[in-house]
Structures are given as C-alpha cells and as structure tokens.
Motif scaffolding. Sequence first.
Motif, mmCIF file in Angstrom:
data_model
loop_
_atom_site.group_PDB
_atom_site.id
_atom_site.type_symbol
_atom_site.label_atom_id
_atom_site.label_comp_id
_atom_site.label_asym_id
_atom_site.label_seq_id
_atom_site.Cartn_x
_atom_site.Cartn_y
_atom_site.Cartn_z
ATOM 1 N N ALA A 47 42.323 6.829 13.261
ATOM 2 C CA ALA A 47 42.405 7.840 12.203
ATOM 3 C C ALA A 47 41.808 7.318 10.904
ATOM 4 O O ALA A 47 41.151 8.065 10.161
ATOM 5 N N ILE A 48 42.014 6.057 10.626
ATOM 6 C CA ILE A 48 41.467 5.464 9.398
ATOM 7 C C ILE A 48 39.943 5.441 9.458
ATOM 8 O O ILE A 48 39.263 5.807 8.493
ATOM 9 N N ILE A 49 39.407 5.025 10.593
ATOM 10 C CA ILE A 49 37.950 4.985 10.742
ATOM 11 C C ILE A 49 37.363 6.392 10.687
ATOM 12 O O ILE A 49 36.294 6.626 10.097
ATOM 13 N N ALA A 50 38.047 7.361 11.276
ATOM 14 C CA ALA A 50 37.584 8.754 11.196
ATOM 15 C C ALA A 50 37.536 9.220 9.746
ATOM 16 O O ALA A 50 36.620 9.948 9.340
ATOM 17 N N ALA A 51 38.521 8.800 8.942
ATOM 18 C CA ALA A 51 38.547 9.170 7.523
ATOM 19 C C ALA A 51 37.377 8.544 6.774
ATOM 20 O O ALA A 51 36.794 9.158 5.880
ATOM 21 N N VAL A 52 37.023 7.314 7.137
ATOM 22 C CA VAL A 52 35.862 6.658 6.522
ATOM 23 C C VAL A 52 34.594 7.462 6.810
ATOM 24 O O VAL A 52 33.799 7.762 5.918
ATOM 25 N N CYS A 53 34.407 7.827 8.068
ATOM 26 C CA CYS A 53 33.186 8.539 8.470
ATOM 27 C C CYS A 53 33.106 9.935 7.849
ATOM 28 O O CYS A 53 32.006 10.478 7.667
ATOM 29 N N ALA A 54 34.256 10.519 7.530
ATOM 30 C CA ALA A 54 34.276 11.863 6.936
ATOM 31 C C ALA A 54 34.251 11.825 5.412
ATOM 32 O O ALA A 54 34.159 12.880 4.774
ATOM 33 N N LEU A 55 34.315 10.643 4.827
ATOM 34 C CA LEU A 55 34.428 10.523 3.372
ATOM 35 C C LEU A 55 33.155 10.991 2.664
ATOM 36 O O LEU A 55 32.048 10.572 3.012
ATOM 37 N N ASP A 56 33.321 11.843 1.682
ATOM 38 C CA ASP A 56 32.218 12.246 0.803
ATOM 39 C C ASP A 56 32.407 11.514 -0.525
ATOM 40 O O ASP A 56 33.254 11.889 -1.337
ATOM 41 N N MET A 57 31.631 10.476 -0.742
ATOM 42 C CA MET A 57 31.786 9.665 -1.945
ATOM 43 C C MET A 57 31.610 10.483 -3.218
ATOM 44 O O MET A 57 32.211 10.188 -4.251
ATOM 45 N N ARG A 58 30.778 11.526 -3.153
ATOM 46 C CA ARG A 58 30.438 12.281 -4.354
ATOM 47 C C ARG A 58 31.569 13.190 -4.811
ATOM 48 O O ARG A 58 31.497 13.762 -5.898
ATOM 49 N N GLU A 59 32.634 13.362 -3.999
ATOM 50 C CA GLU A 59 33.779 14.170 -4.437
ATOM 51 C C GLU A 59 34.588 13.465 -5.519
ATOM 52 O O GLU A 59 35.315 14.106 -6.271
ATOM 53 N N ASP A 60 34.471 12.153 -5.598
ATOM 54 C CA ASP A 60 35.124 11.362 -6.638
ATOM 55 C C ASP A 60 34.252 11.429 -7.894
ATOM 56 O O ASP A 60 33.093 11.017 -7.881
ATOM 57 N N ARG A 61 34.800 11.952 -8.993
ATOM 58 C CA ARG A 61 33.990 12.163 -10.199
ATOM 59 C C ARG A 61 33.435 10.866 -10.763
ATOM 60 O O ARG A 61 32.301 10.815 -11.242
ATOM 61 N N VAL A 62 34.250 9.802 -10.715
ATOM 62 C CA VAL A 62 33.781 8.518 -11.230
ATOM 63 C C VAL A 62 32.629 7.993 -10.381
ATOM 64 O O VAL A 62 31.589 7.563 -10.901
ATOM 65 N N VAL A 63 32.797 8.024 -9.067
ATOM 66 C CA VAL A 63 31.753 7.560 -8.164
ATOM 67 C C VAL A 63 30.499 8.420 -8.323
ATOM 68 O O VAL A 63 29.375 7.903 -8.373
ATOM 69 N N ASP A 64 30.679 9.729 -8.401
ATOM 70 C CA ASP A 64 29.540 10.628 -8.570
ATOM 71 C C ASP A 64 28.783 10.316 -9.854
ATOM 72 O O ASP A 64 27.543 10.320 -9.875
ATOM 73 N N THR A 65 29.512 10.022 -10.925
ATOM 74 C CA THR A 65 28.870 9.685 -12.202
ATOM 75 C C THR A 65 28.083 8.391 -12.088
ATOM 76 O O THR A 65 26.931 8.306 -12.545
ATOM 77 N N LEU A 66 28.670 7.380 -11.472
ATOM 78 C CA LEU A 66 27.987 6.092 -11.315
ATOM 79 C C LEU A 66 26.731 6.232 -10.461
ATOM 80 O O LEU A 66 25.670 5.680 -10.799
ATOM 81 N N LEU A 67 26.841 6.978 -9.364
ATOM 82 C CA LEU A 67 25.680 7.162 -8.498
ATOM 83 C C LEU A 67 24.619 8.026 -9.176
ATOM 84 O O LEU A 67 23.414 7.789 -9.004
ATOM 85 N N SER A 68 25.043 8.996 -9.972
ATOM 86 C CA SER A 68 24.091 9.835 -10.705
ATOM 87 C C SER A 68 23.311 9.016 -11.721
ATOM 88 O O SER A 68 22.111 9.222 -11.916
ATOM 89 N N LEU A 69 23.997 8.083 -12.376
ATOM 90 C CA LEU A 69 23.320 7.185 -13.318
ATOM 91 C C LEU A 69 22.285 6.323 -12.595
ATOM 92 O O LEU A 69 21.189 6.087 -13.111
ATOM 93 N N ARG A 70 22.648 5.875 -11.384
ATOM 94 C CA ARG A 70 21.686 5.068 -10.622
ATOM 95 C C ARG A 70 20.488 5.892 -10.188
ATOM 96 O O ARG A 70 19.358 5.387 -10.089
ATOM 97 N N GLU A 71 20.685 7.175 -9.923
ATOM 98 C CA GLU A 71 19.596 8.045 -9.480
ATOM 99 C C GLU A 71 18.719 8.530 -10.627
ATOM 100 O O GLU A 71 17.602 9.012 -10.410
#
Length: 207
Positions: A47-71
């Motif tokens: 179940a944990i591994i399934a959650a990893v594979c289903a994770l959308d990193m961009r749903e996290d606002r902080v992560v999305d902001t950091l990745l947007s800055l990199r892009e």
Amino acid sequence: MNRTLCNALGIIGRRDNLLWEYPSPFLRWFQFHECHESGAIRAQPEAIIAAVCALDMREDRVVDTLLSLRELPGKILRKFGDPALQQPSAPFGFDAFTLLERTASEVTFGLAGRFWRPDLKTGHIPDAQAFKALDDPNVAKLVLRFQVIEHAQDIYTLRTETFVYCANTRTKILFTPYWLLIRLASGWIRRRNLASIQRQFSTERAV
C-alpha cells in the motif's frame, strides 16, 4: 576536498562505492547520493509503494513552487531565446521519470539529462533496459529509489534515496555546482513527499 565534508555534501568517492551496503543495481558507480526517511507508518508495504506511485508532487503548493522556480529559466529561454526550445514541456513530476523496477516493498525510477542546463535537457527513456544501456558521457544518470523499511510490531518507514552517476570528469564538473545549489531544495521536496504519504495513511486510520 575533505572526505568527511564530501560525504556530508552527498559527494561519494569510488572507495565508498565499493563499501556501499545497498547500491542501486541500475548504476555501476555513482558520485552523488541523498537519503531521507519518513516517520512511522502503519500500513502494508504494498500500500505504501502504491501511494508513492500515485503521488502527484505538484499538489503540494511548496513543492509546486520550488519546481516552478526550477522550470522558469527554461520557460524564459523558450519565450525569448533558443529556437530549439519552442516546444513547451509538461510540468516536471514523476511522469518525467522511467519506471525501472517495482516490487512489493520498493520502487525505482530513472532519469537522465544535462540537469545543470536551464531547460534540464532530460530525454525520454522507454524502459529499464534502455536506461542501463544508455552510454552518453554528456549526460548524468539519476536513480530515485523508494524503499519500505520494516521495524518492530508492523511499523514501517519509507526511505527515499537519490543516486547520480556522471560518466566523465567534464560532466561531473558541470553537475557538481548544480548538485550543491539544488541540494537543499531537493531535500525539502523529498521530505515533503514522504510526509505527504505518511499523512495519507494517518488520515485513513483516523477515518
């Protein structure tokens, strides 16, 4: 550079490779390494591994902001500069990686590119065999591994490790300052990914 300092910065020597307890089977050697681990999770490894594979990193606002800055540099180049970059790229996430292996307690992804460039310069790799066979000295090869670690009384943690291999000195010289620059943000992203998965199972238990 002092060996202890190098290890603290995630820069790994050949001697460390020879003594590494659990290296990635998808890289012969690696010169860079990063590791983070979640808190306790009460769920089955599958179940944990399934959650990893289903994770959308961009749903996290902080992560999305950091990745947007990199892009952002790549977007600027596409708009005002390099004609070869006119095609817009999809937002960066796990979809950019190649699934290399998945078991009940572990999943591994691969990525290759000239990460130090403003546009990342990552290329599509169809499968694990192609990733292993890739032999381009101008790119760095990155392996991202999520592993479920078992503890006492059916309690688990989720560990994430990043391995990076540079085929020659020139590529390593180009990658090293980029690694040092993004290391803090990269670690933050990994920790937030782990925390998100940990919270998911805490919420499920509460419900």
